[in-house]
Structures are given as C-alpha cells and as structure tokens.
Design a protein around this motif. Structure first.
Motif, PDB file in Angstrom:
ATOM      1  N   LYS A  51       0.832  -1.211   0.000  1.00 16.36           N
ATOM      2  CA  LYS A  51       0.000   0.000   0.000  1.00 16.36           C
ATOM      3  C   LYS A  51       0.860   1.252   0.000  1.00 16.36           C
ATOM      4  O   LYS A  51       0.636   2.170  -0.792  1.00 16.36           O
ATOM      5  CB  LYS A  51      -0.870   0.003   1.265  1.00 16.36           C
ATOM      6  N   TYR A  88      -7.250   0.907  14.060  1.00 14.80           N
ATOM      7  CA  TYR A  88      -7.415  -0.183  13.087  1.00 14.80           C
ATOM      8  C   TYR A  88      -6.611  -1.414  13.513  1.00 14.80           C
ATOM      9  O   TYR A  88      -7.070  -2.548  13.364  1.00 14.80           O
ATOM     10  CB  TYR A  88      -6.969   0.257  11.690  1.00 14.80           C
ATOM     11  N   GLN A  91      -8.395  -3.026  16.272  1.00 13.38           N
ATOM     12  CA  GLN A  91      -9.579  -3.670  15.711  1.00 13.38           C
ATOM     13  C   GLN A  91      -9.240  -5.008  15.059  1.00 13.38           C
ATOM     14  O   GLN A  91      -9.921  -6.016  15.289  1.00 13.38           O
ATOM     15  CB  GLN A  91     -10.181  -2.717  14.683  1.00 13.38           C
ATOM     16  N   ASN A  92      -8.172  -5.011  14.265  1.00 16.19           N
ATOM     17  CA  ASN A  92      -7.790  -6.258  13.603  1.00 16.19           C
ATOM     18  C   ASN A  92      -7.455  -7.329  14.630  1.00 16.19           C
ATOM     19  O   ASN A  92      -7.746  -8.509  14.432  1.00 16.19           O
ATOM     20  CB  ASN A  92      -6.594  -6.021  12.671  1.00 16.19           C
ATOM     21  N   TYR A 111     -20.871  -8.555  13.846  1.00 14.89           N
ATOM     22  CA  TYR A 111     -20.025  -7.479  13.319  1.00 14.89           C
ATOM     23  C   TYR A 111     -20.823  -6.486  12.448  1.00 14.89           C
ATOM     24  O   TYR A 111     -20.367  -5.375  12.193  1.00 14.89           O
ATOM     25  CB  TYR A 111     -18.839  -8.078  12.537  1.00 14.89           C
ATOM     26  N   LYS A 114     -21.574  -2.702  13.031  1.00 11.19           N
ATOM     27  CA  LYS A 114     -20.706  -1.573  12.663  1.00 11.19           C
ATOM     28  C   LYS A 114     -21.395  -0.630  11.680  1.00 11.19           C
ATOM     29  O   LYS A 114     -21.018   0.530  11.571  1.00 11.19           O
ATOM     30  CB  LYS A 114     -19.376  -2.077  12.105  1.00 11.19           C
ATOM     31  N   SER A 189     -14.321   0.311  14.472  1.00  7.95           N
ATOM     32  CA  SER A 189     -14.476   0.408  13.020  1.00  7.95           C
ATOM     33  C   SER A 189     -15.170   1.714  12.648  1.00  7.95           C
ATOM     34  O   SER A 189     -14.718   2.453  11.766  1.00  7.95           O
ATOM     35  CB  SER A 189     -15.283  -0.793  12.507  1.00  7.95           C
ATOM     36  N   PHE A 196     -10.908   9.072   9.965  1.00 17.59           N
ATOM     37  CA  PHE A 196     -10.121   9.166   8.725  1.00 17.59           C
ATOM     38  C   PHE A 196     -10.870  10.042   7.705  1.00 17.59           C
ATOM     39  O   PHE A 196     -10.273  10.873   7.018  1.00 17.59           O
ATOM     40  CB  PHE A 196      -9.863   7.761   8.174  1.00 17.59           C
ATOM     41  N   ASN A 211      -2.809   8.366   3.024  1.00 17.58           N
ATOM     42  CA  ASN A 211      -2.713   6.901   3.125  1.00 17.58           C
ATOM     43  C   ASN A 211      -1.287   6.462   3.445  1.00 17.58           C
ATOM     44  O   ASN A 211      -1.082   5.466   4.128  1.00 17.58           O
ATOM     45  CB  ASN A 211      -3.188   6.270   1.814  1.00 17.58           C
ATOM     46  N   LEU A 214      -0.994   7.042   7.117  1.00 13.86           N
ATOM     47  CA  LEU A 214      -1.710   5.977   7.836  1.00 13.86           C
ATOM     48  C   LEU A 214      -0.930   4.664   7.758  1.00 13.86           C
ATOM     49  O   LEU A 214      -0.767   3.951   8.741  1.00 13.86           O
ATOM     50  CB  LEU A 214      -3.094   5.796   7.206  1.00 13.86           C
ATOM     51  N   GLY A 258      -7.165  -1.571   0.928  1.00 15.43           N
ATOM     52  CA  GLY A 258      -6.810  -0.378   1.694  1.00 15.43           C
ATOM     53  C   GLY A 258      -6.858   0.868   0.819  1.00 15.43           C
ATOM     54  O   GLY A 258      -7.369   1.907   1.227  1.00 15.43           O
ATOM     55  N   ILE A 261     -10.590   1.567  -0.156  1.00 17.46           N
ATOM     56  CA  ILE A 261     -11.361   2.071   0.989  1.00 17.46           C
ATOM     57  C   ILE A 261     -11.033   3.550   1.211  1.00 17.46           C
ATOM     58  O   ILE A 261     -11.924   4.372   1.435  1.00 17.46           O
ATOM     59  CB  ILE A 261     -11.075   1.239   2.258  1.00 17.46           C
ATOM     60  N   ALA A 262      -9.750   3.890   1.087  1.00 12.01           N
ATOM     61  CA  ALA A 262      -9.367   5.297   1.253  1.00 12.01           C
ATOM     62  C   ALA A 262     -10.065   6.169   0.198  1.00 12.01           C
ATOM     63  O   ALA A 262     -10.595   7.237   0.516  1.00 12.01           O
ATOM     64  CB  ALA A 262      -7.857   5.440   1.158  1.00 12.01           C
ATOM     65  N   LYS A 273     -19.894   3.093   1.952  1.00  7.96           N
ATOM     66  CA  LYS A 273     -18.952   1.967   1.959  1.00  7.96           C
ATOM     67  C   LYS A 273     -19.633   0.713   2.537  1.00  7.96           C
ATOM     68  O   LYS A 273     -19.445  -0.396   2.034  1.00  7.96           O
ATOM     69  CB  LYS A 273     -17.734   2.360   2.791  1.00  7.96           C
TER      70      LYS A 273
HETATM   71  O1  C5P Z   1     -14.322  -3.439   9.078  1.00 11.46           O
HETATM   72  P1  C5P Z   1     -13.868  -2.131   8.551  1.00 11.46           P
HETATM   73  O2  C5P Z   1     -14.598  -1.674   7.352  1.00 11.46           O
HETATM   74  O3  C5P Z   1     -13.752  -1.078   9.622  1.00 11.46           O
HETATM   75  O4  C5P Z   1     -12.370  -2.418   8.080  1.00 11.46           O
HETATM   76  C1  C5P Z   1     -11.601  -1.457   7.453  1.00 11.46           C
HETATM   77  C2  C5P Z   1     -10.262  -2.072   7.085  1.00 11.46           C
HETATM   78  O5  C5P Z   1      -9.642  -1.279   6.107  1.00 11.46           O
HETATM   79  C3  C5P Z   1      -9.290  -2.176   8.261  1.00 11.46           C
HETATM   80  O6  C5P Z   1      -8.742  -3.463   8.277  1.00 11.46           O
HETATM   81  C4  C5P Z   1      -8.227  -1.142   7.955  1.00 11.46           C
HETATM   82  O7  C5P Z   1      -6.967  -1.597   8.368  1.00 11.46           O
HETATM   83  C5  C5P Z   1      -8.304  -1.007   6.439  1.00 11.46           C
HETATM   84  N1  C5P Z   1      -8.009   0.352   5.951  1.00 11.46           N
HETATM   85  C6  C5P Z   1      -6.876   0.560   5.183  1.00 11.46           C
HETATM   86  N2  C5P Z   1      -6.597   1.809   4.670  1.00 11.46           N
HETATM   87  C7  C5P Z   1      -7.435   2.851   4.898  1.00 11.46           C
HETATM   88  C8  C5P Z   1      -8.608   2.661   5.668  1.00 11.46           C
HETATM   89  C9  C5P Z   1      -8.862   1.374   6.175  1.00 11.46           C
HETATM   90  O8  C5P Z   1      -6.130  -0.385   4.977  1.00 11.46           O
HETATM   91  N3  C5P Z   1      -7.144   4.039   4.386  1.00 11.46           N
END
Ligand code: C5P
Length: 328
Positions: A51, A88, A91-92, A111, A114, A189, A196, A211, A214, A258, A261-262, A273
């Motif tokens: 990433k 995060y 959480q993991n 879960y 969330k 979560s 973020f 990112n 992060l 990752g 999601i960002a 999302k």
């Molecule tokens: O279950 P949830 O949707 O909260 O999981 C989000 C996942 O996305 C986490 O495992 C987090 O590490 C990952 N993430 C990422 N980069 C981001 C935001 C989230 O890898 N910018």
C-alpha cells in the motif's frame, strides 16, 4: 460531474475488490487444509508495504518533493494519523480474538452492528444528517446482511482459518469474550473510519499522502504485532513461510482494499462503503453458487439478500432532492 464519477467508480471498485477477496479467501480455505499455514501477522505487514509503495508511486508522479514537504516537514499532521492507524490495528486484533472464541456465523452477524456505529459517528463527528428513511434503511441493511451471513459466513481477514473452533462448541465464557471483542471492534471500526473521513475531507492533502501517513503507522504497529505474536516462528522459518499463489493474491487484494477504501471514504463516505461491502457479499454468494458451486442458498438467505437490495434503494430514495415545488 467529475467528483460524482469518482464516487461511483470508487464504490464500484470496492464491490469488485471485496467480492474477489471473499471468494479468494473462501477458495484458500479449501485449498490450504494441508501444509504449513502462512502467518496472518506477516500478511498484514506485506499488505501495508504494498500500500505504501503504491501510494508513493502515485504521489511521485505528481511531484517528487511531496514526501519531504508533506510528511517529514509536517510531523503534527502526520501524527494525527497514528490515531486511526492504532485503532485499526487494535480492531484487527480484536477481530482475531473474536474469531478464536466464536463460530464464523455469530462473528459475522454481530459485526454488522458496525453499520449503525458508523452512522452514529458520522452524525456526531461530521454533523451528517440522516432522514427517517435512511435510518430505517440502515436497520434493514444490518438485518439483511446478518441473515445472509448466518448461512454464508466466511472467515474474515486477518484471522487464520484455524482460529474458529468449528468442531468444539464454544463455551459460554468464551462466547462472552468473543461477542465483547466484536462489539468493541464495531465501535472502533465506526470511529476509525469516520475519523479518517474527517481528516480527508477537512484538509487539502491528497488521499494518497494521507494513506502513506496511515500506512507508515500501520507498518510500525504491524511489525510490532508480528514480532509479538509470531516472533518465534518468524525466526525459525522466516516471515514468508506458507506463502503460495493464493496467499499472494489475498495479500495483493487486501492491499488494493486499503487503497480503494481510502478512495471511497474520500469521494463517497463511510456509510456508502457499508452498502458497497454488503452488496459485494451478495455478489460473491451468487458467484459461489453459479461458478464454484460450493454454496446452496436457503430461504433465510434469500430474505436477507432481498432486504439488502431493498435497503440500498431506500437509502438512495431519500437522498434524491425533492421535486422543484415551483414546477408543481
Ligand atoms: O471493518 P472495517 O470496514 O472497519 O475495516 C476497514 C479495514 O480497512 C481495516 O482493516 C483497515 O486496516 C483497512 N483500511 C486501510 N486503509 C485505509 C482505511 C482502512 O487499509 N485508508
């Protein structure tokens, strides 16, 4: 409009990425029954490195000094990202505890809470306003995904397939620990995602710079976790033990996740999302059914799928602007 195109594009790619990840992990479970298993903690580290490198490449294309200017010379801005990154990581690990104490279906169903915590944090931290139909649609979505998951439960990243005690019924005590871990993970979560989102939407820095920030913390925490959990095994057989083609695909898809999601959090939001990942669960079951033929849906599953799709329409229904009264 360009931003609206990016919004739907990022959501679409998220559906594709989540579906591929779910199917690959499902496939790897059947394939990886024998032989040495890869270390989940190592996969987390490798995904983080991929990433960061990808984002560095993306940022470098724009202008090459950006890393020094935006990351090293702005330590406070960079440090802000330690919060979501640390959460995060927590959480993991919580999800790992949860999966070791719960069966996969209970884990997945719980879960889904969330979805609600994410909405609550979006309202309280970002000042977002949701109408009655939208709250209702989130409740329906949550119920729908839970019903789907009762049957189509899969083991979620980053836990190892052996973690779920499928043969032995979990004791009441460990059930409690498992459910408590999932509930805390639901809050983390929601909070980490919305935090973020707040950082991304309130500052001018690009999503890729954010990112990298992060990811750098994620890498540090991840390395720490790998040494703490699997230090001994890494010393014995290296961090890439048990890696095969499927593992590499899972790691690559996780890294892509990752990034996507960002982008989704930047161009759409955390609530949307939730809809995208829910829809992708339905999509992966369809593929499981028609292509892999390792899944036979029941009535409960169909009800869940219908609820998820209905919730998606209901949420968008109120999102549309009301008709122009002057034309009535
Ligand atoms: O279950 P949830 O949707 O909260 O999981 C989000 C996942 O996305 C986490 O495992 C987090 O590490 C990952 N993430 C990422 N980069 C981001 C935001 C989230 O890898 N910018």
């Amino acid at each position: 409009m360009a931003s609206s195109r990016l919004k739907y594009l990022s959501l679409g790619v998220l559906v594709f990425q989540t579906t591929s990840l779910v199917l690959t992990m499902r496939y790897s479970r059947t394939l990886q029954a024998e032989g040495p298993r890869y270390l989940a903690s190592s996969a987390v580290v490798v995904a983080e490195v991929i990433k960061i490198l990808t984002c560095v490449l993306l940022v470098f294309k724009e202008h090459s000094d950006v890393l020094r200017q935006e990351i090293m010379h702005k330590p406070i801005e960079t440090l802000k990202l330690a919060i979501p990154s640390g959460i995060y990581t927590l959480q993991n690990n919580l999800l790992y505890v949860a999966l070791s104490n719960l069966d996969a279906a209970t884990y997945q169903v719980t879960y889904q809470l969330k979805i609600l915590t994410t909405a609550l944090f979006s309202v309280s931290m970002l000042g977002r306003r949701l109408g009655v139909y939208q709250w209702l649609s989130l409740l329906i979505l949550m119920g729908g995904v839970a019903l789907v998951q009762v049957q189509y439960s899969f083991l979620s990243w980053p836990s190892e397939p052996t973690a779920a005690p499928e043969e032995d019924a979990p004791s009441a005590g460990s059930q409690f620990v498992g459910v408590a871990a999932v509930l805390v993970a639901c809050f983390s979560s929601g909070f980490a995602g919305v935090y973020f989102e707040k950082i991304l939407k309130e500052s001018k820095q690009s999503v890729w710079v954010r990112n990298i920030q992060l990811g750098l913390f994620g890498l540090v925490f991840g390395l720490f976790g790998m040494v703490a959990y699997d230090g001994e095994r890494v010393r014995e057989s290296g961090m890439f033990q048990g890696y095969n083609t499927v593992t590499c695909s899972v790691v690559a898809l996780q890294a892509l996740g990752g990034l996507v999601i960002a982008a989704v959090i930047k161009y759409a939001d955390n609530i949307l999302k939730g809809f995208a990942t829910s829809l992708s669960i339905i999509l992966s079951t369809l593929i499981s059914y028609f292509w892999l033929q390792d899944f036979d849906p029941t009535g409960v599953f169909f009800l869940g799928a219908v609820l998820v799709i209905a919730a998606t329409f209901l949420y968008g229904y109120e999102g549309r602007p009301s008709p122009n009264p002057s034309r009535a």
